[in-house]
Structure formats: structure tokens, C-alpha cells
Write a protein that holds these residues in place. Structure first.
Motif, PDB file in Angstrom:
ATOM      1  N   PRO A  27       0.812  -1.221   0.000  1.00 35.53           N
ATOM      2  CA  PRO A  27       0.000   0.000   0.000  1.00 35.53           C
ATOM      3  C   PRO A  27       0.850   1.279   0.000  1.00 35.53           C
ATOM      4  O   PRO A  27       0.519   2.232  -0.699  1.00 35.53           O
ATOM      5  N   ALA A  30       1.799   2.293  -3.306  1.00 34.46           N
ATOM      6  CA  ALA A  30       0.670   2.746  -4.114  1.00 34.46           C
ATOM      7  C   ALA A  30       0.249   4.183  -3.805  1.00 34.46           C
ATOM      8  O   ALA A  30      -0.074   4.947  -4.716  1.00 34.46           O
ATOM      9  N   TRP A  31       0.245   4.580  -2.522  1.00 34.70           N
ATOM     10  CA  TRP A  31      -0.324   5.891  -2.188  1.00 34.70           C
ATOM     11  C   TRP A  31       0.687   6.955  -1.783  1.00 34.70           C
ATOM     12  O   TRP A  31       0.399   8.140  -1.902  1.00 34.70           O
ATOM     13  N   ASN A 145      -3.893  10.836  -2.385  1.00 36.73           N
ATOM     14  CA  ASN A 145      -3.611   9.455  -2.801  1.00 36.73           C
ATOM     15  C   ASN A 145      -4.045   8.462  -1.722  1.00 36.73           C
ATOM     16  O   ASN A 145      -4.612   7.411  -2.035  1.00 36.73           O
ATOM     17  N   PHE A 149      -6.856   5.586  -2.034  1.00 35.93           N
ATOM     18  CA  PHE A 149      -6.463   4.190  -1.804  1.00 35.93           C
ATOM     19  C   PHE A 149      -7.377   3.500  -0.801  1.00 35.93           C
ATOM     20  O   PHE A 149      -7.806   2.371  -1.012  1.00 35.93           O
TER      21      PHE A 149
END
Length: 151
Positions: A27, A30-31, A145, A149
Motif C-alpha cells: 500500500p 501505491a499511495w 492518494n 487508496f
């Protein structure tokens, strides 16, 4: 001690979900990188005292990085972890430029509110090479973000 910058946002998710997104490398990749960047995670030990090393790589190769032509490589340490409440990190950029020297402290506080969780980020001892305007834009992008997410 250096400058302190702060940002906050209410995110429609529980403090526990947001906390979990901070201590798992997938994670985080991703963010966490701000708009226009992607993350590369080289090491990630999410225990209190654990070390991580990652890079934010600029998607636009004409944008200069702190470490190399288009990347910001940094090492962090989880100084304090209070599940669902608080994350304190010590971050050091890898750079030959003294404007990016020193350890920055990033404190993320999670507070349950009616709409979800208020996420407050306070960064202290910010290296002189990071402008307040760029940092504010980066923190706002990262919070957006994170919201995208977990929501």
C-alpha cells in the motif's frame, strides 16, 4: 531545529485501515508518492525501530531529484508506532547536496471523527532544499492518494 510543515485531511476510512496502509510496503508504494512520482521500495521493516529504504522516481525525466537525475532516495525509521493512532518516522534523504542534509521527523496522527478519520501530518526539521510550497503540494497530493487508496 528547522522548519515545520503540516497538512491534514478527513478520510472516509477507520483509523485502523489508514494505519495498516502505513505499515505495509505494497500500500505504501501505491499511495505515498506525490503526483508525478512512483515508489520503488528496497527494504521495509514495519516494526517500531524498523528501517525502510525507498525512492520516489519522477515520471517526467526533466524533473530533477534530490539523489539522482530524477529520483529522491531516502531511508526512514519507524520511531514510534501506536496502532490506529500515531506513526512517527525519521527520514534522511540520500543526497550530496547539503541543502537536503539532516533527519526530518514525520508525525502522522489519526483521530476518529464522524466522517471517518482526520489524518494530521507534521514534518519537522525539514531540509532547507525543500521549499514550503513544494512540500505543501506534495503533502496534499499524498493525502489525496491515501484517501483514494483506502476509501
Amino acid at each position: 531545529m528547522g522548519r515545520t510543515d503540516a497538512a491534514s485531511r478527513v478520510i472516509k476510512a477507520s483509523p485502523q485501515v489508514i494505519y495498516a496502509a502505513h505499515v505495509d510496503p505494497q500500500p505504501v508504494a501505491a499511495w505515498r508518492p506525490p503526483k508525478g512520482m512512483r515508489a520503488e521500495i528496497y527494504n521495509f521493516d514495519a516494526g517500531e525501530g524498523g528501517i525502510y529504504r525507498m525512492a520516489f522516481v519522477c515520471e517526467d525525466v526533466s524533473v530533477a531529484g534530490k539523489t539522482s537525475a530524477n529520483a529522491d532516495v531516502f531511508e526512514g525509521q519507524f520511531v514510534e508506532l501506536v496502532p490506529g493512532q500515531r506513526i512517527v518516522e525519521r527520514v534522511v534523504f540520500e543526497s550530496d547536496d547539503p541543502a537536503y542534509a539532516g533527519a526530518m521527523t514525520v508525525t502522522t496522527t489519526l483521530s476518529a471523527v464522524t466522517e471517518g478519520t482526520r489524518v494530521d501530518i507534521a514534518c519537522s526539521n525539514i531540509p532547507d532544499g525543500i521549499s514550503a510550497a513544494d512540500h505543501a503540494e506534495g503533502m496534499a497530493s499524498t493525502l489525496a492518494n491515501l484517501a483514494a487508496f483506502v476509501e
